[in-house]
Scaffold this motif. Structure first.
Motif, PDB file in Angstrom:
ATOM      1  N   PHE A  78       0.842  -1.196   0.000  1.00 13.03           N
ATOM      2  CA  PHE A  78       0.000   0.000   0.000  1.00 13.03           C
ATOM      3  C   PHE A  78       0.880   1.250   0.000  1.00 13.03           C
ATOM      4  CE2 PHE A  78      -2.304   3.381   2.131  1.00 13.03           C
ATOM      5  CZ  PHE A  78      -3.570   3.327   1.571  1.00 13.03           C
ATOM      6  N   ARG A  79       1.823   1.281   0.905  1.00 10.88           N
ATOM      7  CA  ARG A  79       2.717   2.438   1.025  1.00 10.88           C
ATOM      8  C   ARG A  79       3.573   2.611  -0.230  1.00 10.88           C
ATOM      9  NH1 ARG A  79       5.347   0.891   5.179  1.00 10.88           N
ATOM     10  NH2 ARG A  79       7.231   0.244   4.101  1.00 10.88           N
ATOM     11  N   MET A  80       4.183   1.524  -0.713  1.00 15.23           N
ATOM     12  CA  MET A  80       5.052   1.604  -1.886  1.00 15.23           C
ATOM     13  C   MET A  80       4.268   2.037  -3.124  1.00 15.23           C
ATOM     14  SD  MET A  80       7.915   1.373  -3.543  1.00 15.23           S
ATOM     15  CE  MET A  80       9.122   0.562  -2.533  1.00 15.23           C
ATOM     16  N   TYR A  81       3.107   1.448  -3.347  1.00 12.91           N
ATOM     17  CA  TYR A  81       2.316   1.797  -4.527  1.00 12.91           C
ATOM     18  C   TYR A  81       1.877   3.261  -4.474  1.00 12.91           C
ATOM     19  CZ  TYR A  81       2.062  -3.219  -5.664  1.00 12.91           C
ATOM     20  OH  TYR A  81       2.356  -4.521  -5.986  1.00 12.91           O
ATOM     21  N   ALA A  82       1.498   3.736  -3.304  1.00 12.97           N
ATOM     22  CA  ALA A  82       1.101   5.141  -3.184  1.00 12.97           C
ATOM     23  C   ALA A  82       2.292   6.070  -3.408  1.00 12.97           C
ATOM     24  CB  ALA A  82       0.468   5.403  -1.813  1.00 12.97           C
ATOM     25  N   GLU A  83       3.428   5.761  -2.778  1.00 12.97           N
ATOM     26  CA  GLU A  83       4.622   6.597  -2.951  1.00 12.97           C
ATOM     27  C   GLU A  83       5.071   6.637  -4.412  1.00 12.97           C
ATOM     28  OE1 GLU A  83       7.491   4.983  -0.230  1.00 12.97           O
ATOM     29  OE2 GLU A  83       6.575   5.957   1.507  1.00 12.97           O
ATOM     30  N   CYS A  84       4.832   5.558  -5.151  1.00 13.94           N
ATOM     31  CA  CYS A  84       5.207   5.486  -6.571  1.00 13.94           C
ATOM     32  C   CYS A  84       4.114   6.037  -7.486  1.00 13.94           C
ATOM     33  CB  CYS A  84       5.518   4.045  -6.949  1.00 13.94           C
ATOM     34  SG  CYS A  84       7.068   3.453  -6.258  1.00 13.94           S
ATOM     35  N   SER A  85       3.066   6.580  -6.896  1.00 14.07           N
ATOM     36  CA  SER A  85       1.957   7.198  -7.644  1.00 14.07           C
ATOM     37  C   SER A  85       1.238   6.227  -8.567  1.00 14.07           C
ATOM     38  CB  SER A  85       2.448   8.417  -8.435  1.00 14.07           C
ATOM     39  OG  SER A  85       2.943   9.402  -7.556  1.00 14.07           O
ATOM     40  N   ILE A  86       1.062   4.978  -8.143  1.00  9.64           N
ATOM     41  CA  ILE A  86       0.235   4.044  -8.902  1.00  9.64           C
ATOM     42  C   ILE A  86      -1.200   4.559  -8.758  1.00  9.64           C
ATOM     43  CG2 ILE A  86      -0.486   1.647  -9.209  1.00  9.64           C
ATOM     44  CD1 ILE A  86       2.622   2.148  -9.481  1.00  9.64           C
ATOM     45  N   PRO A  87      -1.850   4.951  -9.872  1.00 11.81           N
ATOM     46  CA  PRO A  87      -3.149   5.634  -9.778  1.00 11.81           C
ATOM     47  C   PRO A  87      -4.262   4.831  -9.107  1.00 11.81           C
ATOM     48  CG  PRO A  87      -2.245   5.863 -11.988  1.00 11.81           C
ATOM     49  CD  PRO A  87      -1.374   4.884 -11.255  1.00 11.81           C
ATOM     50  N   VAL A  88      -4.307   3.517  -9.359  1.00 15.28           N
ATOM     51  CA  VAL A  88      -5.378   2.683  -8.801  1.00 15.28           C
ATOM     52  C   VAL A  88      -4.753   1.424  -8.215  1.00 15.28           C
ATOM     53  CG1 VAL A  88      -7.483   1.379  -9.323  1.00 15.28           C
ATOM     54  CG2 VAL A  88      -7.030   3.526 -10.526  1.00 15.28           C
ATOM     55  N   TYR A  89      -5.058   1.164  -6.946  1.00 11.96           N
ATOM     56  CA  TYR A  89      -4.599  -0.041  -6.270  1.00 11.96           C
ATOM     57  C   TYR A  89      -5.825  -0.735  -5.715  1.00 11.96           C
ATOM     58  CZ  TYR A  89      -2.217  -2.937  -2.699  1.00 11.96           C
ATOM     59  OH  TYR A  89      -1.764  -3.968  -1.911  1.00 11.96           O
ATOM     60  N   VAL A  90      -6.016  -2.004  -6.099  1.00 13.67           N
ATOM     61  CA  VAL A  90      -7.187  -2.760  -5.668  1.00 13.67           C
ATOM     62  C   VAL A  90      -6.727  -3.956  -4.848  1.00 13.67           C
ATOM     63  CG1 VAL A  90      -9.234  -4.055  -6.406  1.00 13.67           C
ATOM     64  CG2 VAL A  90      -8.438  -2.088  -7.758  1.00 13.67           C
ATOM     65  N   ILE A  91      -7.292  -4.079  -3.665  1.00  8.24           N
ATOM     66  CA  ILE A  91      -7.060  -5.251  -2.838  1.00  8.24           C
ATOM     67  C   ILE A  91      -8.320  -6.104  -2.921  1.00  8.24           C
ATOM     68  CG2 ILE A  91      -6.720  -6.121  -0.498  1.00  8.24           C
ATOM     69  CD1 ILE A  91      -5.100  -3.580   0.073  1.00  8.24           C
ATOM     70  N   ILE A  92      -8.147  -7.326  -3.426  1.00  5.03           N
ATOM     71  CA  ILE A  92      -9.251  -8.275  -3.525  1.00  5.03           C
ATOM     72  C   ILE A  92      -9.065  -9.272  -2.387  1.00  5.03           C
ATOM     73  CG2 ILE A  92     -10.395 -10.002  -4.970  1.00  5.03           C
ATOM     74  CD1 ILE A  92      -9.136  -8.510  -7.410  1.00  5.03           C
ATOM     75  N   ASP A  93     -10.066  -9.345  -1.514  1.00  4.13           N
ATOM     76  CA  ASP A  93      -9.955 -10.166  -0.306  1.00  4.13           C
ATOM     77  C   ASP A  93     -11.033 -11.250  -0.304  1.00  4.13           C
ATOM     78  OD1 ASP A  93      -9.737 -11.251   2.216  1.00  4.13           O
ATOM     79  OD2 ASP A  93      -9.680  -9.321   3.258  1.00  4.13           O
ATOM     80  N   PRO A  94     -10.687 -12.467  -0.761  1.00  2.00           N
ATOM     81  CA  PRO A  94     -11.674 -13.545  -0.783  1.00  2.00           C
ATOM     82  C   PRO A  94     -12.223 -13.911   0.599  1.00  2.00           C
ATOM     83  CG  PRO A  94      -9.856 -14.086  -2.234  1.00  2.00           C
ATOM     84  CD  PRO A  94      -9.448 -12.869  -1.432  1.00  2.00           C
ATOM     85  N   SER A  95     -11.448 -13.717   1.662  1.00  2.00           N
ATOM     86  CA  SER A  95     -11.972 -14.058   2.992  1.00  2.00           C
ATOM     87  C   SER A  95     -13.042 -13.062   3.433  1.00  2.00           C
ATOM     88  CB  SER A  95     -10.853 -14.153   4.025  1.00  2.00           C
ATOM     89  OG  SER A  95     -10.230 -12.908   4.209  1.00  2.00           O
ATOM     90  N   ALA A  96     -12.971 -11.818   2.970  1.00  2.00           N
ATOM     91  CA  ALA A  96     -13.990 -10.816   3.293  1.00  2.00           C
ATOM     92  C   ALA A  96     -15.073 -10.756   2.210  1.00  2.00           C
ATOM     93  CB  ALA A  96     -13.353  -9.438   3.445  1.00  2.00           C
ATOM     94  N   GLY A  97     -14.795 -11.358   1.040  1.00  2.00           N
ATOM     95  CA  GLY A  97     -15.756 -11.312  -0.063  1.00  2.00           C
ATOM     96  C   GLY A  97     -15.917  -9.915  -0.622  1.00  2.00           C
TER      97      GLY A  97
END
Length: 190
Positions: A122-141
């Motif tokens: 999360f931190r690395m992707y934000a610092e690198c300005s990745i415009p969209v980061y999606v976390i898909i969590d099958p345990s939370a659905g």
């Protein structure tokens, strides 16, 4: 899209010439090499999402899965579950895409890799300005879509999308819609 020069060695350089076993995810976090087996739920989500994304990209960008991406640090080497590459991006002299070529990253998390995916990536992707980061969590659905990265390692906006609803990826000048109704809810297989 042209690549700015990389000032540091790639974290992946540590694995040059190493024959990596198939079926394992290999990443480098804080300079430590981590190998984890791919779980069934993770594989099924990738299998269902990737063709939907590829169809909608229709030659305007590319999608990769578990492919090494060079980040601006010799301590971090990530191979996202799914990475959407911006149209016109070029590979660097190492033959890899760099962080600034990423329009979106989708990571499928499991209980065993939540710290890695929820905080360090999360931190690395934000610092690198990745415009969209999606976390898909099958345990939370559910999927959590993060947008508008800040240089301080956070994202200004997030939206939770339960499995069964469409996951909308707001890319530069277009949207990609991923149907999540076929995504498996994790029953502890990973």
């Amino acid at each position: 899209m042209t690549s700015p020069p990389m000032d540091t060695a790639s974290a992946w350089d540590a694995l040059d010439g190493v024959d990596l076993p198939r079926g394992y995810r290999v990443e480098i976090t804080d300079g430590k090499i981590t190998m984890t087996p791919q779980g069934e739920s993770q594989w099924k989500v990738i299998l269902k999402a990737a063709p939907q994304i590829e169809r909608q990209l229709a030659g305007h960008g590319d999608i990769l899965s578990d492919v090494m991406i060079d980040f601006p640090s010799s301590l971090y080497g990530y191979a996202p579950d799914l990475a959407i590459i911006a149209p016109g991006s070029e590979r660097n002299s190492r033959g890899r895409y760099e962080w600034h070529s990423l329009e979106a990253v989708l990571e499928v998390v499991s209980k065993s890799n939540q710290d890695n995916d929820f905080s360090k990536k999360f931190r690395m992707y934000a610092e690198c300005s990745i415009p969209v980061y999606v976390i898909i969590d099958p345990s939370a659905g559910s999927c959590t879509v993060y947008q508008h990265p800040t240089r301080t390692g956070t994202y200004r906006d997030d939206d939770v999308v339960p499995f069964g609803q469409d996951l909308v990826l707001p890319l530069e000048g277009r949207e990609i819609v991923v149907r999540t109704d076929g995504f498996p809810v994790d029953d502890g297989d990973r």
